[in-house]
Design a protein around this motif. Structure first.
Motif, PDB file in Angstrom:
ATOM      1  N   ILE A 106      82.743  43.565  52.850  1.00 10.54           N
ATOM      2  CA  ILE A 106      81.492  43.109  52.241  1.00 10.54           C
ATOM      3  C   ILE A 106      80.362  43.432  53.200  1.00 10.54           C
ATOM      4  CG2 ILE A 106      80.200  41.105  51.408  1.00 10.54           C
ATOM      5  CD1 ILE A 106      82.893  39.760  50.843  1.00 10.54           C
ATOM      6  N   ILE A 107      79.327  44.091  52.695  1.00 10.67           N
ATOM      7  CA  ILE A 107      78.170  44.448  53.514  1.00 10.67           C
ATOM      8  C   ILE A 107      76.915  44.024  52.775  1.00 10.67           C
ATOM      9  CG2 ILE A 107      76.907  46.325  54.639  1.00 10.67           C
ATOM     10  CD1 ILE A 107      79.532  47.955  54.518  1.00 10.67           C
ATOM     11  N   PHE A 108      76.023  43.325  53.496  1.00 10.71           N
ATOM     12  CA  PHE A 108      74.689  43.030  52.981  1.00 10.71           C
ATOM     13  C   PHE A 108      73.683  43.791  53.827  1.00 10.71           C
ATOM     14  CE2 PHE A 108      76.857  39.283  51.310  1.00 10.71           C
ATOM     15  CZ  PHE A 108      76.323  39.230  50.037  1.00 10.71           C
ATOM     16  N   SER A 109      72.839  44.566  53.172  1.00 10.60           N
ATOM     17  CA  SER A 109      71.806  45.299  53.904  1.00 10.60           C
ATOM     18  C   SER A 109      70.711  44.327  54.352  1.00 10.60           C
ATOM     19  CB  SER A 109      71.206  46.396  53.019  1.00 10.60           C
ATOM     20  OG  SER A 109      70.402  45.825  52.008  1.00 10.60           O
TER      21      SER A 109
ATOM     22  N   HIS B  69      67.826  44.283  53.354  1.00 14.25           N
ATOM     23  CA  HIS B  69      67.031  43.931  52.173  1.00 14.25           C
ATOM     24  C   HIS B  69      67.814  43.035  51.213  1.00 14.25           C
ATOM     25  CE1 HIS B  69      63.942  46.698  53.432  1.00 14.25           C
ATOM     26  NE2 HIS B  69      64.837  47.686  53.521  1.00 14.25           N
ATOM     27  N   GLY B  70      69.057  42.666  51.593  1.00 14.56           N
ATOM     28  CA  GLY B  70      69.862  41.768  50.773  1.00 14.56           C
ATOM     29  C   GLY B  70      70.709  42.462  49.738  1.00 14.56           C
ATOM     30  N   LYS B  71      70.805  43.788  49.782  1.00 12.41           N
ATOM     31  CA  LYS B  71      71.620  44.513  48.805  1.00 12.41           C
ATOM     32  C   LYS B  71      73.085  44.421  49.211  1.00 12.41           C
ATOM     33  CE  LYS B  71      71.846  48.826  46.249  1.00 12.41           C
ATOM     34  NZ  LYS B  71      71.336  50.173  46.073  1.00 12.41           N
ATOM     35  N   LEU B  72      73.961  44.232  48.210  1.00 10.38           N
ATOM     36  CA  LEU B  72      75.380  44.031  48.455  1.00 10.38           C
ATOM     37  C   LEU B  72      76.145  45.328  48.268  1.00 10.38           C
ATOM     38  CD1 LEU B  72      77.988  42.255  48.749  1.00 10.38           C
ATOM     39  CD2 LEU B  72      77.849  41.897  46.282  1.00 10.38           C
ATOM     40  N   TYR B  73      77.027  45.620  49.231  1.00 11.50           N
ATOM     41  CA  TYR B  73      77.982  46.712  49.133  1.00 11.50           C
ATOM     42  C   TYR B  73      79.353  46.113  49.418  1.00 11.50           C
ATOM     43  CZ  TYR B  73      73.742  49.466  49.826  1.00 11.50           C
ATOM     44  OH  TYR B  73      72.474  49.988  49.715  1.00 11.50           O
ATOM     45  N   GLU B  74      80.310  46.401  48.565  1.00 11.50           N
ATOM     46  CA  GLU B  74      81.644  45.831  48.763  1.00 11.50           C
ATOM     47  C   GLU B  74      82.717  46.846  48.438  1.00 11.50           C
ATOM     48  OE1 GLU B  74      83.208  43.493  44.991  1.00 11.50           O
ATOM     49  OE2 GLU B  74      81.348  42.602  45.713  1.00 11.50           O
ATOM     50  N   LEU B  75      83.887  46.623  49.032  1.00 12.32           N
ATOM     51  CA  LEU B  75      85.040  47.491  48.791  1.00 12.32           C
ATOM     52  C   LEU B  75      86.283  46.618  48.809  1.00 12.32           C
ATOM     53  CD1 LEU B  75      86.525  50.314  48.753  1.00 12.32           C
ATOM     54  CD2 LEU B  75      86.637  50.071  51.232  1.00 12.32           C
ATOM     55  N   SER B  76      87.086  46.736  47.775  1.00 16.58           N
ATOM     56  CA  SER B  76      88.406  46.094  47.766  1.00 16.58           C
ATOM     57  C   SER B  76      89.400  47.160  47.351  1.00 16.58           C
ATOM     58  CB  SER B  76      88.433  44.901  46.817  1.00 16.58           C
ATOM     59  OG  SER B  76      88.103  45.289  45.509  1.00 16.58           O
ATOM     60  N   THR B  77      90.322  47.484  48.235  1.00 17.14           N
ATOM     61  CA  THR B  77      91.191  48.637  48.010  1.00 17.14           C
ATOM     62  C   THR B  77      92.278  48.361  46.994  1.00 17.14           C
ATOM     63  OG1 THR B  77      92.513  47.970  49.901  1.00 17.14           O
ATOM     64  CG2 THR B  77      90.765  49.566  50.293  1.00 17.14           C
ATOM     65  N   LYS B  78      92.754  47.112  46.903  1.00 19.89           N
ATOM     66  CA  LYS B  78      93.791  46.776  45.925  1.00 19.89           C
ATOM     67  C   LYS B  78      93.343  45.535  45.170  1.00 19.89           C
ATOM     68  CE  LYS B  78      97.675  48.638  48.530  1.00 19.89           C
ATOM     69  NZ  LYS B  78      98.958  48.326  49.153  1.00 19.89           N
ATOM     70  N   GLY B  79      93.333  45.598  43.874  1.00 16.06           N
ATOM     71  CA  GLY B  79      92.881  44.465  43.086  1.00 16.06           C
ATOM     72  C   GLY B  79      91.367  44.311  43.169  1.00 16.06           C
TER      73      GLY B  79
END
Length: 200
Positions: A46-49, A51-61
């Motif tokens: 989980i990454i928040f920039s 500016h508050g923008k969300l970036y996320e990665l879940s490899t399984k499920g």
């Protein structure tokens, strides 16, 4: 041409900071995917920039499932750590409280008909101390209740005295008006006359 070592501090230039964020974010996401594929690991990122923008990665499920797994795992490890790393003071307190509970249970069994043959002398002394404390509290509560009742009775006595004085004044007024005979056997007049003069 060799690159210089990057200093680990906030980049002041906003353009450079945004470019670095985009590049490093992409590299971090790429490494997380590689780790998941190569090692068959579940990776959640989980990454928040700024500016508050969300970036996320879940490899399984999905990310929710990974977060629930993390919470269960973290809760379990906290419980295990709590059991293994208790300070000696709290362990001593737990032991003392358990002994006191056992003693009180034995005392209750004795008070409700159980025998005292199983209790040691130390346990009997401790039970005696507890009983003395209970008796002290019971007596204190009883004295407080009796004091309150005495105050109520004193208040009632004051009310009755005031009512008695008022009745005597009324009787004296009536005595002068009707010219009744003087007091008979310590009572100024019959109770029927009092009831007519002053109604409760």
């Amino acid at each position: 041409m060799a690159r210089g070592k990057v200093q680990m501090k906030r980049i002041e230039n906003t353009v450079h900071r945004q470019v670095t964020f985009c590049k490093r974010r992409a590299g971090l996401l790429k490494k997380a995917k590689e780790l998941s594929v190569l090692c068959d690991a579940d990776v959640g990122l989980i990454i928040f920039s700024s500016h508050g923008k969300l970036y996320e990665l879940s490899t399984k499920g999905n990310m929710q499932g990974l977060i629930e797994r993390y919470m269960k795992s973290a809760r379990g490890s906290q419980i295990e750590e709590g059991e293994g790393d208790q300070p000696p003071e709290s362990e001593q307190e737990i032991v003392m409280l358990k002994q006191e509970i056992q003693l009180l249970q034995k005392g209750l069994r004795y008070m409700f008909g159980g025998g005292v043959g199983t209790m040691t002398v130390d346990e009997l002394h401790a039970l005696e101390r507890h009983l003395e404390i209970w008796i002290y509290h019971i007596r204190s509560a009883k004295m407080q209740i009796m004091f309150q009742e005495i105050q109520v009775l004193k208040n009632k006595e004051g009310i009755l005295k005031a009512a008695n004085e008022f009745l005597q004044e009324k009787v004296e007024e009536q005595n002068g008006f009707f010219d009744f005979p003087p007091m008979i056997t310590g009572i100024p007049y019959p109770l029927t006359i009092l009831n007519e003069i002053f109604q409760f």
